[in-house]
Design a protein around this motif. Sequence first.
Motif, mmCIF file in Angstrom:
data_model
loop_
_atom_site.group_PDB
_atom_site.id
_atom_site.type_symbol
_atom_site.label_atom_id
_atom_site.label_comp_id
_atom_site.label_asym_id
_atom_site.label_seq_id
_atom_site.Cartn_x
_atom_site.Cartn_y
_atom_site.Cartn_z
ATOM 1 N N MET A 136 45.887 10.939 27.254
ATOM 2 C CA MET A 136 45.847 9.570 27.790
ATOM 3 C C MET A 136 47.261 9.083 28.110
ATOM 4 S SD MET A 136 42.630 9.126 27.881
ATOM 5 C CE MET A 136 42.562 7.417 28.383
ATOM 6 N N ASN A 137 47.950 9.841 28.935
ATOM 7 C CA ASN A 137 49.300 9.445 29.366
ATOM 8 C C ASN A 137 49.198 8.362 30.431
ATOM 9 O OD1 ASN A 137 49.441 10.819 32.172
ATOM 10 N ND2 ASN A 137 48.734 12.460 30.815
ATOM 11 N N PRO A 138 50.287 7.616 30.660
ATOM 12 C CA PRO A 138 50.243 6.508 31.624
ATOM 13 C C PRO A 138 49.759 6.908 33.015
ATOM 14 C CG PRO A 138 52.246 6.385 30.328
ATOM 15 C CD PRO A 138 51.593 7.668 29.956
ATOM 16 N N LYS A 139 50.141 8.086 33.467
ATOM 17 C CA LYS A 139 49.738 8.546 34.797
ATOM 18 C C LYS A 139 48.226 8.740 34.871
ATOM 19 C CE LYS A 139 51.077 11.931 38.323
ATOM 20 N NZ LYS A 139 51.924 13.111 38.621
ATOM 21 N N PHE A 140 47.660 9.371 33.833
ATOM 22 C CA PHE A 140 46.219 9.624 33.820
ATOM 23 C C PHE A 140 45.429 8.320 33.688
ATOM 24 C CE2 PHE A 140 42.299 11.011 31.448
ATOM 25 C CZ PHE A 140 41.721 11.678 32.528
ATOM 26 N N CYS A 141 45.936 7.394 32.872
ATOM 27 C CA CYS A 141 45.281 6.086 32.712
ATOM 28 C C CYS A 141 45.259 5.323 34.036
ATOM 29 C CB CYS A 141 45.997 5.257 31.649
ATOM 30 S SG CYS A 141 45.795 5.888 29.966
ATOM 31 N N SER A 142 46.376 5.361 34.745
ATOM 32 C CA SER A 142 46.456 4.699 36.052
ATOM 33 C C SER A 142 45.493 5.338 37.041
ATOM 34 C CB SER A 142 47.883 4.763 36.595
ATOM 35 O OG SER A 142 48.781 4.100 35.730
ATOM 36 N N LEU A 143 45.364 6.667 36.961
ATOM 37 C CA LEU A 143 44.440 7.391 37.841
ATOM 38 C C LEU A 143 42.994 6.990 37.560
ATOM 39 C CD1 LEU A 143 43.958 9.577 39.993
ATOM 40 C CD2 LEU A 143 43.896 11.261 38.132
ATOM 41 N N LEU A 144 42.628 6.882 36.287
ATOM 42 C CA LEU A 144 41.269 6.465 35.917
ATOM 43 C C LEU A 144 40.967 5.063 36.437
ATOM 44 C CD1 LEU A 144 41.026 7.735 32.208
ATOM 45 C CD2 LEU A 144 39.802 8.642 34.190
ATOM 46 N N LEU A 145 41.959 4.178 36.319
ATOM 47 C CA LEU A 145 41.772 2.811 36.804
ATOM 48 C C LEU A 145 41.660 2.782 38.322
ATOM 49 C CD1 LEU A 145 41.630 -0.194 36.033
ATOM 50 C CD2 LEU A 145 44.110 -0.284 36.338
ATOM 51 N N VAL A 147 40.599 5.190 40.335
ATOM 52 C CA VAL A 147 39.292 5.740 40.714
ATOM 53 C C VAL A 147 38.194 4.698 40.509
ATOM 54 C CG1 VAL A 147 37.533 7.466 40.129
ATOM 55 C CG2 VAL A 147 39.931 8.148 40.312
ATOM 56 N N SER A 148 38.304 3.951 39.402
ATOM 57 C CA SER A 148 37.321 2.891 39.124
ATOM 58 C C SER A 148 37.342 1.833 40.229
ATOM 59 C CB SER A 148 37.614 2.233 37.768
ATOM 60 O OG SER A 148 37.509 3.165 36.714
ATOM 61 N N TRP A 149 38.537 1.440 40.646
ATOM 62 C CA TRP A 149 38.687 0.462 41.729
ATOM 63 C C TRP A 149 38.135 1.004 43.046
ATOM 64 C CZ3 TRP A 149 39.869 -4.538 42.535
ATOM 65 C CH2 TRP A 149 40.415 -5.270 41.484
ATOM 66 N N LEU A 150 38.473 2.238 43.369
ATOM 67 C CA LEU A 150 38.045 2.825 44.643
ATOM 68 C C LEU A 150 36.522 2.934 44.722
ATOM 69 C CD1 LEU A 150 40.688 5.671 45.232
ATOM 70 C CD2 LEU A 150 40.410 3.548 46.536
ATOM 71 N N LEU A 151 35.898 3.402 43.656
ATOM 72 C CA LEU A 151 34.444 3.530 43.642
ATOM 73 C C LEU A 151 33.768 2.161 43.744
ATOM 74 C CD1 LEU A 151 33.936 6.291 40.890
ATOM 75 C CD2 LEU A 151 33.682 6.544 43.369
ATOM 76 N N SER A 152 34.352 1.169 43.086
ATOM 77 C CA SER A 152 33.801 -0.191 43.141
ATOM 78 C C SER A 152 33.914 -0.773 44.543
ATOM 79 C CB SER A 152 34.521 -1.096 42.136
ATOM 80 O OG SER A 152 34.423 -0.590 40.828
ATOM 81 N N VAL A 153 35.063 -0.585 45.161
ATOM 82 C CA VAL A 153 35.291 -1.091 46.520
ATOM 83 C C VAL A 153 34.341 -0.416 47.510
ATOM 84 C CG1 VAL A 153 36.929 -1.100 48.446
ATOM 85 C CG2 VAL A 153 37.683 -1.792 46.161
ATOM 86 N N LEU A 154 34.200 0.901 47.398
ATOM 87 C CA LEU A 154 33.334 1.648 48.322
ATOM 88 C C LEU A 154 31.871 1.242 48.163
ATOM 89 C CD1 LEU A 154 34.920 5.222 48.122
ATOM 90 C CD2 LEU A 154 35.021 3.606 50.041
ATOM 91 N N ASP A 155 31.430 1.072 46.927
ATOM 92 C CA ASP A 155 30.044 0.664 46.680
ATOM 93 C C ASP A 155 29.771 -0.716 47.280
ATOM 94 O OD1 ASP A 155 27.410 0.898 45.104
ATOM 95 O OD2 ASP A 155 28.244 -0.978 44.334
ATOM 96 N N SER A 156 30.665 -1.666 47.029
ATOM 97 C CA SER A 156 30.498 -3.028 47.545
ATOM 98 C C SER A 156 30.581 -3.059 49.066
ATOM 99 C CB SER A 156 31.574 -3.950 46.955
ATOM 100 O OG SER A 156 31.545 -3.907 45.546
#
Length: 306
Positions: A136-145, A147-156
């Motif tokens: 759970m390094n900062p880079k991986f945490c930022s990547l998870l966030l 991806v969460s934003w991108l999937l949410s934006v695409l769905d909406s």
Amino acid sequence: MEPRNYTHVSAFFLLGLSEDTEMQPLLFGLFLSMYLITFIGNLLIILAIITDSHLHTPMYFFLSNLSFADICFTSTTVPKMLLNIQMQSKVITYEGCLIQMYFFMLFGVLDNFILTVMAYDRFVAICHPLHYTVIMNPKFCSLLLLVSWLLSVLDSLLHSLMVFQLSFCTELEIPHFFCELNQIVQLSCSDTFLNDLVMYFTSAVLVIISPTGIFLSYSKILSSILRISSAGGKYKAFSTCGSHLSVVSLFYGTSVGVYLSSSVTQNSKESAIVSVMYTVVTPMLNPFIYSLRNKDTKQALRNLFS
């Protein structure tokens, strides 16, 4: 084929929770109070995490983003409702309705993904504590966030673009206090088969992915906790994910409750009232759950006011 009375839509009418004029001041005061508690509570959580260096960890990084999503989620619906009550108007423009629907879905889905990511974070912390900081390094945490934003934006965006293609008749009353996707689709005079198909498919995917991910994470967490010999060790391990588990139960519990109530009753007004639980009440309670059940958050809040 029955003739349809198509019209150029410039506005919809939000019927709200009650048409009783005597109820409007009570509804205004109640929702204004809940909105202010939600906004201030989640904002304090964000500020406490930012200002306290001890909370600069992956768990609190995701918590601050959850609080931000909750503020935005509530802000897409309640302010417009309060404005309509104050102005004694039920009108929302066509563009305003689509924008509200888009952002409501975006932050609702984002909440869903962040809760899933937080479950994974707790899984790594408890089941792989020696490798936690590496995984759970900062880079991986930022990547998870991200991806969460991108999937949410695409769905909406997908749902919004499909609604944009629909035609509407003269029946433009929405029996709700905000522009909800299903209600808008039901008002259309166009063939909504594709809209319904995409809506049910994306909902099914979200229902499968997120709860399954959370369930698998907590099944592994429970298995690891049960292998701890001391009672103190078990309590300490469980206490680190108790707040998150409470929020997850509240989020999905109210969402399932709204779905079941809408399936049982055909009364749209009753469904709108029940939906207040996950649109307003859940985001309002989240800061209390994290501040009351988490000693680190409580200490950070004390430091914020000292």
